[in-house]
Design a protein around this motif. Structure first.
Motif: not given
Length: 198
Positions: A104-106, A111-119, A143-148, A150-152
């Motif tokens: 299950l991802g979100g 600014a211009t579109g949806f993220a390419a992968q779940s964050v 989860t993805t840290p702030l200002l990033s 990249t999910r980890a």
């Protein structure tokens, strides 16, 4: 062949707008609502997305599942089940260790579109090579840290029930890796002040 069954006196298949199906297999096309934001669409082929349920308002749920049943056994059944196998639809084969069972991802709009992968993502994985009687599994939270972007992985529950926080191979019932923090575990007392720091 298509078989559609409905209740006596009710509509078996109702389409407002268009219903377009072209080709088969990897060439399959789409089933789309005519207009508006409430609808259902099977839009992809191959590895593309398959189903969309879209909501127009903040108070509308884009996808809602109801269960009407009774008994303790019925209440333990999941409302959403994803099945996974290697191979193909015609010839499925057994999952192997670390293969994805379900996720299950979100994804958010930038600014211009949806993220390419779940964050943010919850994943369920095979914990061993699968047979009909050996089907261990483990779960992760990412989860993805702030200002990033990249999910980890942040937490894992192993097939043995061990819990790791920032630790993918926990060696205890709960193991916390505090490399990125000065405090691994904080227990807050009644007055709001820390009573236990580890």
């Amino acid at each position: 062949p298509i078989a559609i069954f409905g209740a006596p006196g009710g509509a078996n298949l109702a389409v407002a707008g268009s219903l377009a199906v072209a080709g088969s297999g990897a060439d399959a096309e789409s089933i789309t609502a005519a207009s508006g934001y409430r609808g259902f669409a099977v839009t992809g082929a191959g590895n593309k997305e398959a189903v969309y349920a879209v909501s127009a308002g903040e108070t509308d749920s884009p996808l809602m599942l109801d269960i009407y049943s009774g008994g303790a056994v019925a209440r333990t059944l999941p409302q959403i089940v994803q099945r996974s196998a290697r191979g193909t639809v015609v010839t499925p084969t057994a999952l192997q260790t670390n293969d994805l069972l379900a996720a299950l991802g979100g994804r958010g709009y930038g600014a211009t579109g949806f993220a390419a992968q779940s964050v943010a993502r919850v994943g369920l994985y095979a914990g061993e090579n699968y047979t009909d009687i050996h089907q261990g599994a483990y779960a992760t939270i990412e989860t993805t840290p702030l200002l990033s972007t990249t999910r980890a992985e942040r937490m894992r529950v192993t097939a043995a029930g061990l819990v790791g926080v920032n630790q993918t191979v926990p060696g205890a019932q709960m193991e916390v890796d505090a490399a990125a923090s000065t405090v691994a575990v904080k227990v807050v007392g009644v007055a709001g002040s820390p009573s236990v720091l580890i």
